[in-house]
Each structure stands twice: as C-alpha cells, then as structure tokens.
Motif scaffolding. Structure first.
Motif, mmCIF file in Angstrom:
data_model
loop_
_atom_site.group_PDB
_atom_site.id
_atom_site.type_symbol
_atom_site.label_atom_id
_atom_site.label_comp_id
_atom_site.label_asym_id
_atom_site.label_seq_id
_atom_site.Cartn_x
_atom_site.Cartn_y
_atom_site.Cartn_z
ATOM 1 N N LEU A 672 28.376 45.344 50.435
ATOM 2 C CA LEU A 672 28.414 46.569 49.647
ATOM 3 C C LEU A 672 29.482 47.393 49.977
ATOM 4 C CD1 LEU A 672 27.591 48.729 47.153
ATOM 5 C CD2 LEU A 672 25.993 49.638 49.024
ATOM 6 N N LEU A 673 29.382 47.818 51.354
ATOM 7 C CA LEU A 673 30.496 48.773 52.005
ATOM 8 C C LEU A 673 31.787 48.110 52.376
ATOM 9 C CD1 LEU A 673 28.160 50.387 54.722
ATOM 10 C CD2 LEU A 673 28.882 51.198 52.348
ATOM 11 N N THR A 674 31.974 46.778 52.402
ATOM 12 C CA THR A 674 33.191 46.086 52.864
ATOM 13 C C THR A 674 33.992 46.041 51.506
ATOM 14 O OG1 THR A 674 32.151 44.789 54.439
ATOM 15 C CG2 THR A 674 34.291 44.042 53.358
ATOM 16 N N VAL A 675 33.282 45.347 50.343
ATOM 17 C CA VAL A 675 33.948 45.090 49.048
ATOM 18 C C VAL A 675 34.031 46.604 48.354
ATOM 19 C CG1 VAL A 675 33.652 43.842 46.934
ATOM 20 C CG2 VAL A 675 32.727 42.692 49.222
ATOM 21 N N ALA A 676 33.266 47.515 48.663
ATOM 22 C CA ALA A 676 33.515 48.778 47.897
ATOM 23 C C ALA A 676 34.826 49.277 48.324
ATOM 24 C CB ALA A 676 32.400 49.852 48.180
ATOM 25 N N VAL A 677 34.988 49.053 49.803
ATOM 26 C CA VAL A 677 36.568 49.738 50.168
ATOM 27 C C VAL A 677 37.777 48.815 49.456
ATOM 28 C CG1 VAL A 677 38.184 49.726 52.043
ATOM 29 C CG2 VAL A 677 35.714 50.372 52.289
ATOM 30 N N VAL A 678 37.552 47.274 49.282
ATOM 31 C CA VAL A 678 38.493 46.652 48.463
ATOM 32 C C VAL A 678 38.530 46.983 46.880
ATOM 33 C CG1 VAL A 678 38.902 44.169 47.860
ATOM 34 C CG2 VAL A 678 38.166 44.816 50.101
ATOM 35 N N ALA A 679 37.384 47.155 46.580
ATOM 36 C CA ALA A 679 37.306 47.646 44.957
ATOM 37 C C ALA A 679 38.096 48.841 44.656
ATOM 38 C CB ALA A 679 36.122 47.498 44.536
ATOM 39 N N THR A 680 37.669 49.861 45.709
ATOM 40 C CA THR A 680 38.308 51.166 45.575
ATOM 41 C C THR A 680 39.850 51.105 45.617
ATOM 42 O OG1 THR A 680 36.387 52.295 46.205
ATOM 43 C CG2 THR A 680 38.287 53.575 46.297
ATOM 44 N N GLY A 681 40.300 50.379 46.937
ATOM 45 C CA GLY A 681 41.853 50.296 46.962
ATOM 46 C C GLY A 681 42.344 49.528 45.894
ATOM 47 N N THR A 682 41.877 48.300 45.555
ATOM 48 C CA THR A 682 42.360 47.671 44.270
ATOM 49 C C THR A 682 42.515 48.429 42.761
ATOM 50 O OG1 THR A 682 41.471 45.611 45.243
ATOM 51 C CG2 THR A 682 42.011 45.454 42.802
ATOM 52 N N GLY A 683 41.300 49.363 42.900
ATOM 53 C CA GLY A 683 41.522 50.337 41.531
ATOM 54 C C GLY A 683 42.476 51.263 41.582
ATOM 55 N N PHE A 684 42.873 51.825 42.835
ATOM 56 C CA PHE A 684 43.897 52.574 43.019
ATOM 57 C C PHE A 684 45.359 52.055 42.514
ATOM 58 C CE2 PHE A 684 41.097 55.601 45.647
ATOM 59 C CZ PHE A 684 40.846 56.550 44.481
ATOM 60 N N LEU A 685 45.322 50.814 43.294
ATOM 61 C CA LEU A 685 46.716 50.036 43.157
ATOM 62 C C LEU A 685 46.800 49.544 41.733
ATOM 63 C CD1 LEU A 685 49.118 48.796 44.215
ATOM 64 C CD2 LEU A 685 47.870 46.452 45.053
ATOM 65 N N ALA A 686 45.856 48.953 40.929
ATOM 66 C CA ALA A 686 46.159 48.659 39.490
ATOM 67 C C ALA A 686 46.276 49.965 38.726
ATOM 68 C CB ALA A 686 44.683 48.212 39.053
ATOM 69 N N ALA A 687 45.604 51.074 39.192
ATOM 70 C CA ALA A 687 46.113 52.308 38.495
ATOM 71 C C ALA A 687 47.647 52.730 38.631
ATOM 72 C CB ALA A 687 45.273 53.376 38.595
ATOM 73 N N HIS A 688 47.923 52.779 39.779
ATOM 74 C CA HIS A 688 49.361 52.935 40.137
ATOM 75 C C HIS A 688 50.274 52.155 39.287
ATOM 76 C CE1 HIS A 688 52.912 53.965 42.531
ATOM 77 N NE2 HIS A 688 53.165 52.704 42.518
ATOM 78 N N LEU A 689 50.184 50.765 39.411
ATOM 79 C CA LEU A 689 51.090 49.735 38.677
ATOM 80 C C LEU A 689 51.132 50.044 36.937
ATOM 81 C CD1 LEU A 689 50.183 46.371 40.373
ATOM 82 C CD2 LEU A 689 52.182 47.754 40.816
ATOM 83 N N PHE A 690 49.980 50.347 36.491
ATOM 84 C CA PHE A 690 49.836 50.833 35.210
ATOM 85 C C PHE A 690 50.454 51.842 34.826
ATOM 86 C CE2 PHE A 690 47.766 53.505 31.955
ATOM 87 C CZ PHE A 690 47.725 52.640 30.877
ATOM 88 N N LEU A 691 50.615 53.268 35.562
ATOM 89 C CA LEU A 691 51.139 54.507 35.411
ATOM 90 C C LEU A 691 52.757 54.240 35.702
ATOM 91 C CD1 LEU A 691 48.601 56.380 37.594
ATOM 92 C CD2 LEU A 691 49.092 56.798 35.261
ATOM 93 N N LYS A 692 53.009 53.414 36.601
ATOM 94 C CA LYS A 692 54.213 53.024 36.709
ATOM 95 C C LYS A 692 54.848 52.124 35.682
ATOM 96 C CE LYS A 692 56.583 54.456 40.606
ATOM 97 N NZ LYS A 692 57.727 55.309 40.410
ATOM 98 N N SER A 693 54.162 51.332 34.974
ATOM 99 C CA SER A 693 54.876 50.911 33.802
ATOM 100 C C SER A 693 54.861 51.422 32.685
ATOM 101 C CB SER A 693 53.827 49.430 33.719
ATOM 102 O OG SER A 693 54.441 48.602 32.621
ATOM 103 N N GLN A 694 53.683 52.081 32.317
ATOM 104 C CA GLN A 694 53.614 52.697 31.070
ATOM 105 C C GLN A 694 54.065 54.005 30.917
ATOM 106 O OE1 GLN A 694 52.282 51.606 28.270
ATOM 107 N NE2 GLN A 694 51.649 53.150 27.080
ATOM 108 N N MET A 695 54.287 54.885 32.316
ATOM 109 C CA MET A 695 54.643 56.439 32.108
ATOM 110 C C MET A 695 55.214 56.805 32.964
ATOM 111 S SD MET A 695 50.628 57.664 31.440
ATOM 112 C CE MET A 695 49.628 57.047 30.085
ATOM 113 N N HIS A 696 55.841 55.744 33.796
ATOM 114 C CA HIS A 696 56.849 56.021 34.799
ATOM 115 C C HIS A 696 56.196 57.079 35.932
ATOM 116 C CE1 HIS A 696 59.560 53.707 32.639
ATOM 117 N NE2 HIS A 696 59.519 54.240 31.523
ATOM 118 N N TYR A 697 54.995 57.223 36.113
ATOM 119 C CA TYR A 697 54.423 58.105 37.135
ATOM 120 C C TYR A 697 53.935 57.360 38.372
ATOM 121 C CZ TYR A 697 53.872 61.435 32.941
ATOM 122 O OH TYR A 697 54.050 62.346 32.214
ATOM 123 N N SER A 698 53.948 57.901 39.619
ATOM 124 C CA SER A 698 53.266 57.418 40.665
ATOM 125 C C SER A 698 51.849 57.909 40.766
ATOM 126 C CB SER A 698 54.159 57.801 42.164
ATOM 127 O OG SER A 698 55.344 57.119 41.772
#
Length: 740
Positions: A672-698
C-alpha cells in the motif's frame, strides 16, 4: 454437472452460504456503483441537450420552415452568484415556434419561468429580482426544456418593436435542437462543451476502473479453499473440463445474484444519485437512464468476468490434481510489466507541443493516455511490490517482517491485489487535484479581491458599441438611492482614442470624470488637478483592486465628455447581496437590452468551467475512495480466509497471535505505502504532461493540505486493515488446521 455444481456451492453449510452471501453483496455494491456511474454520464449528456433551444437566436442556427418567425434574443442574467438563462421573445403570427415545456409563447408583459426561478422570485423582494421580469407570471416551464430542477430559466414576452431595436435579436423560424461545434454567440454549449467533454471522459474512466477492480476482488473470495476442493475432485476422477464447469457455475452463481441485486440497488439509489451535482446542478431522476447496450454489458459482463476469473485461477489445478497441495512459488513478475505504464506516460508526453486541434482528437489522445497509465499501474504493481519486498528483506531481521516480505516476494500479485483499488484512487486524486490546482493558480479565482466583489458592472465592454447616448438624471438618482450603494461612475466611449498614447490594444481607454472616479477608488485615481482620466477598459473587469494606480489625464473637458456616448456604468456597493441585487435590478429595469455583472459572476468562460471541474473532482474523490476502501477490506478478508490453514499451523507450532497479526498488517501495508508513492508521483507527472500539452502550464504543487489529506486517507486504509485483524483469532483455531 451444473446441478451438481449448484449443490456443491452451498454444501459447505453455514460457511459456504456465508461466503456466497458476502460475494453476492460485494458484487451487488460494485454493480450498483457501475450502473450509477454509467447512468450519471448519460445524464450529463441528456441534461446538456435539453436547453439547446436557448441557442435558437445564434447565427449558426440557420434552419428554416414555413412558419411565422419569432423575434428571439437570449442572454444571461445573475442573482447572488447563480446564473439565469433568459430568452426575450415576440411572436409574429399564430404558427411561431414555441420552446419545449411551454404551451404558447408569452405575450408582451408576461413571462414563463422555471419552477426554481418562480420559487426564487416569490421568496425574494421584488426590487432585488422580480422587477427584472415585466408583467405577470403566465406559467411554469416544463422539465423537457430545463437542464436541471435547480435551473433558473425565463422566457419573457416582448413586442416585435422592442426586439427589433434590441442588440443581438434575430428572427428565427425554427428552434435549435442540436449542438454545433463552433458557436460564437450560443447561450449554452450543451454536450459540445469542449472542456467538459474531455474532462467527463477522463472522469468516466476514473470512476469505472475502481468499480471493476472491486467486482473482480469480490469474485475471488475464498479462492484458495475452492482450489483445494477442486483438486480433491480431480483426485477422485473429475476431468479438467468438469472442474472448470463447477468453478464457473459456483463463481457465476454469486455474480448473477449480485448483479441482479445491484440492478435493484441502482434503482433504489437513483433519487440519491440524482442529487450529486456532476456539473454544478443536480439531475432530474428520469435523466439517470441506461442504454440497452450498457444494461446488457453489465448484466452479462459481470457474471462472465466472474466465470473467466474462476477459470484463470484454476490453471494450476487443471494441469495437476496435486497442484494445490504441492503449491510452488510462481514465477516472479518481470520488469517488462512497466511497459504499459511507460507507454501511457510516453503518449501523454508525445502530445506536449503537438496538441490535437479538435475536441475528438484531444479526447482520444488524453483519455487513451490516462487509461493506459491506470492500466500500467495495475500491471506494474506486482513488480513494484516485489522490488519493495526484496529491499525490505535485505534490511530487516525481525521475524514478522521477514515472514511478511518472504510471502510478498513469493506471491507479489496477491499482495498487490488487495491495494490495487486504492492505488488507482490515489492516482486519480493526484492527477485531478494537480490539474485543477494549477489551472486555478494560472487563471485566478472566481471570488476576486474583497474590494472588487462589491462592484456591479453594466453595459458594453471593450470594443463593443456604446450602450446609450446618455444616462437620464432619474436613472442616476434612482441608483444613488439604492441602500448600500457606495459609488457610481459613468464610463464614456472614446471613439477618438483620446489618451490612448502608445497603447496598441484594439480598444481605447474609457473616459471617466475624476469626480466619478473618486467614488470608486478600487479602480484607481486621477492625477492631481485633472478633471478627466483615461482608464483602460479592462481595469473595470479586473478581479484585483487597483486603488494605487494613477491614470493619465485626458485632454478633454468635462462638458465634452458628458456629450460622448456611454460605454458602461460601474457601481460599487457595501458588498451585501441586497445592495448588489437591488443595483442590478435597477440597471436591468432601466436598460433591459444590456447585461449587468458583479465580479463574482464576471469570471471568464474558462473560470466557470474551472468551477465545474472542481465539482467533478469532488465527485471523483468522494466516489473512488470509498470504493477503494471496500476493495481493500474485501481483499484483506479474502486473504485471511485463503490462508487460514497456514496460519493455524503456525499457531500450533507456537507462533503467538500478535506475530501473525503483524505479518498480515505488514503484508498489506508494505505494498500500500510503496505503490501509493509511485501512484501519487505518476499522477502528478501525468497531470504535468496534460497541462503542458493542453494549456502550456507547468504543474503547481497542491500544497500541504492535499498531502495531509492523502496521509489521512492512508491512515484510514491502515485502519481498515487493522479492523480485519481480530478475525485471525476465530479463523486460525485448531479445527482450521485439521479441516483445512
């Protein structure tokens, strides 16, 4: 064989019946949530389609018919932060088209209102709202013309002469019934709101994934006990095909019963689900409908999925009758499991700088990427769990930890399975909060500066035509008499671009008397000795106070300014709802062809979408986390039930109950704790890529509050695990070792 399988499914006495009841209940909850999710997505589309008739006056509505035209002008109004959709109409003959939900067009001096608006008018003093609608209430709009029971909609009768002079009014011969992809002057976007279409697609996947995992988890309850029984059947001569049929029947029995109960539960929950404001307003209960294909997919898909899961779980039993008794360590997951996760992130990264130009293209690109990342997290979870278990094994010597990590290393798939739902919930939460928070930082807040919240703007803006040639003295006197009014400024048009200087903006600054500007200090002030100031028009739309700004004086006399057309009236109040709405009503009564807005409702279209996205984010969080918690509880209980005999043997050999509880807790907490860290980091990375592509935000960090909430969610998950540990005493008695 099927009859024998049915008898075998309930032949284990109370334990077998209890197992079937638990599986049925879990599948029922999952099916009900899945049906509710699908119905809610359908309701969003249905609710968005019904008010499209309000777009009848748009330039893109070119339908024609052999009927009398109707003069049509649709516009927005507001009351205390709530949007009012209003259509001014004037029939030109008996066959003029009538909007849905009405029996006839209102005559001049009459109006129709939605039930929610009619209630609001009755409950509100007339000088705050009712006076904006001339004449009497002729009837109520029916549900077929409203997006929501809470919608504020009015159809106001005018004369043809009135609307012929009104800006934006048109003659139409047919009412709009479909959305268009490009509509500059549409009042509502309906189902073709680009941002809402995109975000709803991601939300649908985010809601359905945890539900499907929950259903799959439920169908695996007591899988190990069933495998042992099926191996015994092989030993007495049953063929692999017969065992497969028995397994499928037993799993499908509970899944069919659970699916049937899930449909009944969905019907019972429809009124409650209708109150969930997916788009900011609740639904009509009748909007929550399921398409035949969706009903068929759930009714057949859940039982078939249960049968397939049972068949896959028996692959080792089919090979050898002794396969269960002589269980060997399965092959460890390999790093290749990371490929779907990397592919999903790579797809999102590919579209940075290459954003598709169409809504359909964006939906396909981003939805595919997010779903691939979520699939990748589930596929990569066992490998990540294996790596974490091996890392802990190298650094611990405690018995409970060694047993736990050894078991996780032997079967990381089973260890990860119990927390897979929560991992997806954390990914969805991180991505959603990251996207919404970043947009909020970059696009400002709807609430505005405390000083500007009290402002009421009225008239045409920027480079629009002037509102009026002048403001009658009685109108100014009536506004100044409003209790709570603090300041009133008349902003004059500036066709000669006086005071524009080197400003290359397409609109000229507004001309304001310094005596008026002194009444609204939040917009700025004049230079010493000046009588007229040139104030940029966008400053009257600013969400922030500009009280320290000094605007250049305009080389024009006050008398000449007074002869210029009026572009806008800008008032400030004490900030109370009564003062702002009385001011708005007075302006609407004096100038019915123009709109007034406060800073609270002047947010751009993007900001209003942002408010809707926040609501959707809340829905996602409040839905996925409970589902994931249920999955965790069911998984832990299932794991305890499957391992009752090994634990009972350990107790017989002298292992204390506390040691076993620590083993179970660590087996669940580590992945739970291990994959939670990976999932949270992946969520932020996916959000960053979406924002950069769609709205040019970091990506902007969501802040300490979010991380505190995540920590609280993990603590709650650990609490769910701890709540199952008392079961160890009951299920690991000597009889479990003897009868296992």
């Amino acid at each position: 064989m099927i009859r024998f399988a049915l008898r075998l499914a309930v032949s284990g006495g109370r334990e077998a019946v209890a197992r079937l009841v638990v599986i049925t209940a879990a599948v029922a909850i999952g099916a009900a949530l899945l049906l509710s999710t699908l119905a809610s997505i359908n309701a969003v589309t249905t609710a968005g389609r019904r008010p499209l008739w309000l777009n009848s006056g748009s330039a893109s509505n070119t339908a024609a018919a052999d009927v009398d035209p109707v003069w049509w002008r649709a516009h927005l109004d507001h009351y205390d932060g709530r949007q009012i959709l209003e259509a001014d109409v004037a029939a030109t003959g008996p066959t003029s088209p009538v909007p849905p939900g009405m029996s006839a067009l209102p005559a001049a001096g009459e109006y129709y209102a939605s039930p929610a608006l009619a209630r609001l008018v009755r409950a509100t003093p007339a000088d705050r709202l009712g006076d904006r609608f001339p004449g009497r209430l002729a009837g109520l709009l029916g549900d077929e013309g409203l997006p929501s029971p809470d919608s504020l909609v009015a159809v106001v009768g005018r004369t043809p002469a009135q609307l012929a002079q009104a800006p934006g009014a048109r003659k139409v011969t047919a009412l709009a019934g479909t959305a268009v992809s490009q509509c500059q002057d549409c009042l509502t976007d309906g189902v073709h709101n680009d941002a809402m279409t995109l975000i709803l697609s991601v939300v649908a996947g985010a809601l359905i994934f945890p539900v499907l995992i929950f259903i799959g988890t439920a169908t695996r309850l007591s899988a190990a006990r069933r495998e042992q029984r099926f191996a015994a059947l092989r030993l007495v001569g049953a063929t692999p095909r017969q065992v497969a049929v028995i397994a499928a029947v037993e799993s499908t029995l509970a899944a069919v019963a659970g699916t049937a109960v899930g449909f009944a539960l969905y019907l019972a929950l429809r009124p409650a689900v209708a109150t969930v404001p997916f788009t900011g307003e609740r639904f009509f209960t009748g909007d929550l409908t399921l398409r035949p294909a969706q009903i068929l997919a759930v009714a057949l898909g859940v039982p078939v999925a249960a049968a397939v899961a049972a068949r896959l779980a028996l692959r080792r039993v089919s090979v050898s009758p002794l396969g269960v008794s002589r269980r060997v360590t399965p092959a460890p997951p390999r790093a290749l499991r990371l490929l779907p996760l990397v592919a999903g992130l790579a797809e999102l990264g590919w579209f940075v700088g290459r954003r598709p130009h169409t809504t359909t293209g964006q939906t396909e690109a981003y939805l595919t990427g997010f779903l691939l990342v979520m699939t990748g997290l589930v596929v990569a979870g066992p490998w990540i769990t294996l790596v974490a278990a091996r890392a802990v094994a190298r650094r611990t010597s405690r018995p409970a930890a060694l047993i736990a990590v050894r078991r996780l290393a032997d079967d990381p798939k089973a260890g990860f399975r119990s927390v897979s739902g929560l991992v997806l919930a954390l990914f969805v939460t991180s991505a959603t909060v990251g996207i919404i928070g970043t947009i909020n930082v970059n696009r400002g807040s709807l609430s505005g500066d405390p000083l500007t919240r009290a402002a009421v703007q009225y008239g045409n803006l920027l480079d629009d035509p002037p509102m009026t040639a002048g403001v009658p003295d009685q109108v100014l006197a009536g506004l100044r008499a409003v209790p709570g009014l603090r300041g009133l400024a008349v902003v004059h048009a500036n066709p000669a671009r006086i005071g524009a200087g080197q400003d290359k903006r397409p609109w000229a600054p507004g001309l304001v008397l310094c005596s008026d500007l002194a009444q609204i200090p939040l917009v700025g002030h004049c230079a010493a000795g000046a009588s007229v100031a040139a104030v940029p028009m966008y400053e009257f739309l600013n969400l922030q106070s500009e009280s320290t700004a000094e605007w250049p004086s305009a080389p024009i006399s006050a008398q000449d300014v007074a002869r210029l057309p009026v572009q806008m009236l800008f008032t400030t109040t004490d900030g109370s709802t009564a003062a702002m709405e009385r001011t708005r009503t007075a302006l609407t009564t004096a100038y019915p062809d123009f709109q007034s807005r406060t800073v609270g409702d002047w947010g751009s279209d993007q900001q209003r979408q942002l408010a809707g996205w926040r609501q959707l984010a809340d829905v996602v969080l409040l839905t996925t986390l409970p589902i994931a918690g249920c999955s965790l509880a069911v998984s832990v209980v299932a794991g305890l039930s499957d391992r009752r005999r090994p634990f009972a043997m350990l107790r017989l050999t002298g292992a204390p109950l506390g040691l076993l509880r620590r083993v179970v807790g660590l087996e669940s907490a580590l992945p739970l704790l291990t994959v939670a860290v990976v999932a949270t980091g992946t969520g932020f990375l996916a959000a960053h890529l979406f924002l950069k592509s769609q709205m040019h935000y970091s990506l902007v960090s969501p802040g300490a509050v979010y991380f505190a909430l995540v920590a609280l969610g993990l603590v709650a998950s650990l609490g769910i695990i701890a709540s199952t540990l008392p079961l160890l005493r009951r299920i690991t008695g000597p009889e479990a070792a003897r009868n296992g």
